[in-house]
Design an enzyme around this catalytic site. Structure first.
Site: not given
Ligand code: PGA
Length: 211
Positions: A9-11, A87, A89, A136, A142, A173, A194-195
């Protein structure tokens, strides 16, 4: 051996040029996993030629029409097979609640988009018909803090039993160092980093380490 689902997930990261550079650098050698990159809308067209699945990170709750600024499911279907809905966010910063998320699922399903539906726990509603559920925990996204593989296993097993969705993954994470501990839990079918998906070398290391 179970088939793993690895979703990056590049966001809201990467320009078109940066997305192409990532795709040219990465070597995907993990033949028996499904790998899908959830990239920003504007980069999806440029990523089409590359050998990994593509997904959008959002979809309009409306069909096509007079909804300025929205990207609808039919438009996404032209460039991607998948979409992430729910998600944390989106729930937090864009006030997306269950009724809106249900509409998004309906729109995506109408055009045959496959859906990863994210939930923060095993009590959150999962609309019928989603393809993959991603557990999640909000506090793990993050932050560098993960759920324990044992607890993630228990939550994912409960979600699968309650929803009848066959595929469930963990996100929060996930790194090349900890990915194996999650995918070796029997109920967990993959991960949603994500990251750790942003740097091609780091993501390639993560793919290597799932086995
Ligand atoms: P993260 O993000 O790996 O940076 O914690 C995961 C996500 O939000 O899908």
């Amino acid at each position: 051996m179970k088939k793993l689902f690895i979703a990056g997930n590049w966001k809201s990261n990467k320009t078109i040029a940066e997305a192409k550079e990532w795709a040219e650098k990465i070597s995907i050698s993990n033949g028996d996993s499904t790998i899908v990159i959830f990239a920003p809308f504007i980069t999806l067209g440029a990523l089409h030629p590359f050998p990994f699945g593509l997904g959008a990170q959002n979809v309009s709750e409306f069909p096509e029409g007079a909804y300025t600024g929205e990207v609808n499911a039919r438009q996404i279907r032209e460039v991607a097979d998948w979409v992430i809905i729910g998600h944390s966010e989106r729930r937090k910063y864009f006030n997306e609640a269950d009724d809106m998320l249900q509409k998004k699922v309906d729109q995506a399903k109408k055009v045959g988009l496959k859906i990863i539906y994210c939930v923060p726990d095993d009590a959150t509603i999962v609309p019928p018909g989603v393809d993959v559920v991603a557990y999640e925990p909000v506090w793990a996204i993050g932050t560098g803090k993960t759920d324990s593989p044992e607890n993630a296993q228990a939550v994912v097993a409960t979600i699968k039993a309650k929803t009848q969705v066959a595929t469930a993954i963990y996100g929060g994470s996930v790194t090349p160092e900890n990915v194996a501990s999650f995918v070796s839990a029997p109920a967990i079918d993959g991960v949603l980093p994500g990251g750790a998906s942003l740097d091609p070398e780091k993501f390639a290391a993560l793919l290597r380490n799932v086995r």
